[in-house]
Design an enzyme around this catalytic site. Structure first.
Site, PDB file in Angstrom:
ATOM      1  N   GLU A 131      14.219  29.104  32.200  1.00 26.66           N
ATOM      2  CA  GLU A 131      13.845  27.796  32.745  1.00 26.66           C
ATOM      3  C   GLU A 131      12.377  27.487  32.466  1.00 26.66           C
ATOM      4  OE1 GLU A 131      15.247  25.241  33.382  1.00 26.66           O
ATOM      5  OE2 GLU A 131      15.527  24.776  35.492  1.00 26.66           O
ATOM      6  N   THR A 184      12.489  16.935  30.826  1.00 32.04           N
ATOM      7  CA  THR A 184      12.000  17.458  32.107  1.00 32.04           C
ATOM      8  C   THR A 184      10.498  17.706  32.065  1.00 32.04           C
ATOM      9  OG1 THR A 184      14.130  18.459  32.553  1.00 32.04           O
ATOM     10  CG2 THR A 184      12.265  19.335  33.776  1.00 32.04           C
TER      11      THR A 184
HETATM   12  N1  HSE Z   1      12.760  20.132  40.479  1.00 35.53           N
HETATM   13  C1  HSE Z   1      12.715  19.900  39.057  1.00 35.53           C
HETATM   14  C2  HSE Z   1      12.055  18.566  38.777  1.00 35.53           C
HETATM   15  C3  HSE Z   1      14.096  19.920  38.504  1.00 35.53           C
HETATM   16  O1  HSE Z   1      12.364  17.611  39.483  1.00 35.53           O
HETATM   17  O2  HSE Z   1      11.232  18.493  37.871  1.00 35.53           O
HETATM   18  C4  HSE Z   1      14.159  19.568  37.042  1.00 35.53           C
HETATM   19  O3  HSE Z   1      14.732  20.586  36.330  1.00 35.53           O
END
Ligand code: HSE
Length: 311
Positions: A131, A184
């Site tokens: 991740e 992301t």
């Molecule tokens: N908590 C993370 C975000 C999840 O909102 O960036 C994204 O993978």
């Protein structure tokens, strides 16, 4: 011990409104499939990646290989290694925890091949390596529910302190994925650059605490009132086409609450019955369609099993 396994690692929805990086849940579908076999050469080889043209088979670049290598480091593998096949069954950059599911699949498959000694926390730690490579930070709100199932609170990431929360029987999850992509790492940069007020922080503290209380008491009305995010949702809403319209449509159709799933563009809503969940998904998809976007829906209960080795 098997010398070949197949693992299903579920998609996840994270943040759940106010819980940026600290709350996530597992979905029944979609999810990634990882096949793995023991081989005599040490290390990790990725034989094939299907379902995602943009991913390569370099085990130091693909998250499934990174997480598998982290698991190998922690297990008695006696100089052996693994060959992996990754079958992507969900879109990338979707807000469904795609990188987390592949990472979890790699770690769980290696653990199953080499004796199964890793705990859930160990598996989360291994998957976090993948991740972190994908998004730039080791946030556990997708990998933890993908490993453990259910709804998980990440009290702390270093050291890991993961708390599985109760899942009310009637709770239904509606996930609608518009055919668009959000990176992301980019969505996280937007949040990291922002300065927030103490008032915004206090609003989220109240809502996260109330959401946890609602899960413990089964108070779905309180859960619905708690799905409010004063911090991240306003910053990221412009990344999700027609987000305001989709959210309003969901609430008007009886959703308990609605917010962005992870970093988007998928949108998450909760409902208190199968019929309401379907009705909410209908209007959310219609709102995306009005904005010119096709979408897919995933509707059902929370997946309480998490990643599993298939027979
Ligand atoms: N908590 C993370 C975000 C999840 O909102 O960036 C994204 O993978």
């Amino acid at each position: 011990m098997p010398d070949r396994v197949r693992v299903f690692a579920p998609a996840t929805a994270s943040n759940l409104g106010p819980g940026f990086d600290v709350l996530g849940l597992a979905l029944e579908r979609p999810g990634d499939l990882v096949e793995a076999e023991i081989c005599d050469e040490p290390g990790v080889e990725i034989v094939e990646v299907s379902g995602a043209d943009s991913l390569n088979t370099n085990p130091r670049e693909n998250v499934v290989g990174i997480a598998a290598a982290a698991a190998i480091e922690r297990l008695p593998v006696a100089g052996r290694g693994v060959r992996l096949w990754l079958h992507k069954q969900m879109p990338l950059g979707s807000g469904l925890g795609s990188s987390a599911a592949s990472s979890v699949g790699g770690a769980v498959a290696v653990n199953a091949l080499f004796g199964g000694a890793l705990s859930a926390d160990d598996l989360v730690a291994c998957a976090l390596r993948g991740e972190a490579a994908a998004s730039g930070t080791a946030h556990a709100d997708n990998v933890a529910p993908s490993v453990m199932g259910g709804i998980v609170l990440i009290r702390a990431s270093d050291p890991l302190d993961l708390i599985r929360l109760p899942v009310p029987d009637a709770l239904r999850v509606v996930l609608v994925h518009p055919h668009a992509q959000v990176l992301t790492a980019e969505a996280r940069r937007l949040v990291a650059e922002r300065r927030f007020t103490i008032g915004q922080a206090v609003a989220n503290l109240g809502n996260v605490a109330a959401l946890v209380a609602a899960l413990h008491t089964g108070d779905l009305a309180l859960l619905g009132r708690s799905i409010q995010d004063a911090l991240v949702e306003p910053v990221r809403a412009p990344l999700v086409p027609a987000f305001a319209e989709v959210k309003q449509a969901a609430l008007d159709a009886g959703a308990l609450g609605c917010s962005i799933s992870g970093s988007g563009p998928s949108v998450l809503a909760f409902a208190e019955s199968d019929a309401l969940a379907d009705a909410v998904a209908d209007v959310m998809e219609a709102a995306f369609e009005s904005a010119g976007l096709e979408s897919d829906r995933y509707v059902g209960p929370v997946n309480t099993a998490g990643a599993r080795v298939l027979a």
